[in-house]
Design a protein around this motif. Structure first.
Motif, PDB file in Angstrom:
ATOM      1  N   GLU A 227      20.044  25.278  -9.142  1.00 20.11           N
ATOM      2  CA  GLU A 227      18.865  25.418  -9.998  1.00 20.11           C
ATOM      3  C   GLU A 227      17.734  24.504  -9.528  1.00 20.11           C
TER       4      GLU A 227
ATOM      5  N   GLY B 211      16.267  26.040  -6.343  1.00 21.25           N
ATOM      6  CA  GLY B 211      15.480  27.227  -6.671  1.00 21.25           C
ATOM      7  C   GLY B 211      14.172  26.880  -7.356  1.00 21.25           C
TER       8      GLY B 211
ATOM      9  N   PHE C  35      17.313  37.215 -18.688  1.00 18.38           N
ATOM     10  CA  PHE C  35      18.022  37.166 -17.413  1.00 18.38           C
ATOM     11  C   PHE C  35      19.402  36.552 -17.562  1.00 18.38           C
TER      12      PHE C  35
ATOM     13  N   SER D 135      21.271  40.174 -19.110  1.00 16.79           N
ATOM     14  CA  SER D 135      21.158  41.074 -17.956  1.00 16.79           C
ATOM     15  C   SER D 135      22.485  41.398 -17.280  1.00 16.79           C
TER      16      SER D 135
ATOM     17  N   ILE E  78      11.966  31.197 -12.669  1.00 14.40           N
ATOM     18  CA  ILE E  78      12.437  32.398 -11.973  1.00 14.40           C
ATOM     19  C   ILE E  78      13.256  31.997 -10.742  1.00 14.40           C
ATOM     20  N   GLY E  79      12.774  31.014  -9.995  1.00 19.20           N
ATOM     21  CA  GLY E  79      13.506  30.551  -8.819  1.00 19.20           C
ATOM     22  C   GLY E  79      14.841  29.928  -9.158  1.00 19.20           C
TER      23      GLY E  79
ATOM     24  N   THR F  26      17.260  32.718 -10.181  1.00 18.58           N
ATOM     25  CA  THR F  26      17.608  33.554  -9.027  1.00 18.58           C
ATOM     26  C   THR F  26      18.630  32.868  -8.131  1.00 18.58           C
ATOM     27  N   VAL F  27      18.355  31.631  -7.781  1.00 14.93           N
ATOM     28  CA  VAL F  27      19.256  30.928  -6.869  1.00 14.93           C
ATOM     29  C   VAL F  27      20.590  30.634  -7.556  1.00 14.93           C
TER      30      VAL F  27
ATOM     31  N   VAL G   8      22.900  33.860  -7.642  1.00 18.55           N
ATOM     32  CA  VAL G   8      23.410  34.327  -6.359  1.00 18.55           C
ATOM     33  C   VAL G   8      24.623  33.469  -6.015  1.00 18.55           C
TER      34      VAL G   8
END
Length: 170
Positions: free
Chosen positions: A53, A56, A96, A100, A161-162, A165-166, A169
């Motif tokens: 986190e 990202g 998210f 999601s 958002i970053g 996203t990271v 994944v």
């Protein structure tokens, strides 16, 4: 010619070797099963996720930190609009993380709030404020305290958002 019955029998030594090999194979299969179960198990929030986190948040915030457009928006929007951007960002992050089903995340909550939402928000907003301060953007752009808060909220939109996203994944 008489046939010996020993041809059909296995020696005790050969039988012991076969059993040892079978035990080794069973141990290997058990190890593979356990590894596969761990892979498919939902990911609990841990220090590795926190590190992801942070990476990202910083990686996604940095490009927006140095743009004059972000500075101008931070100088012109009201604190009320900035608060709306904050709420919108947190709501998007909640969708998210909690709704999601993008990542295989274990649902962990504190007071009915997903732990990942808390960590993502804290890390993103702290990282954005720290980056603005460390790089001296607040001095270059001559931000007032209100404008500094606005800039933190704007840059944090991308940091959140970053971070998500990271973190999602694997």
């Amino acid at each position: 010619m008489s046939e010996s019955n020993t041809d059909g029998m296995m020696s005790a030594e050969a039988e012991r070797e076969i059993r040892e090999k079978l035990d080794e194979i069973n141990e290997g299969l058990q190890w593979i099963r356990e590894r596969e179960e761990r892979k498919s198990a939902p990911d609990r929030l841990g220090w590795d996720d926190i590190a992801q986190e942070i990476v990202g948040a910083v990686a996604f915030a940095l490009p927006f930190l140095f743009t004059d457009e972000v500075w101008n928006v931070a100088k012109t929007i009201s604190i009320g609009r900035s608060f709306l951007v904050f709420l919108m960002t947190v709501a998007l992050a909640y969708i998210f993380i909690a709704k999601s089903r993008i990542g295989n995340l274990k649902p962990e909550e504190v007071f009915h709030i997903p732990k990942r939402l808390i960590t993502v928000a804290l890390i993103s907003y702290a990282a954005s404020a720290a980056l603005i301060y460390v790089y001296g953007i607040n001095l270059i752009a001559r931000f007032s305290p209100e404008q500094f808060a606005n800039a933190t909220v704007i840059v944090s939109t991308f940091a959140v958002i970053g971070a998500i996203t990271v973190d999602m994944v694997r």
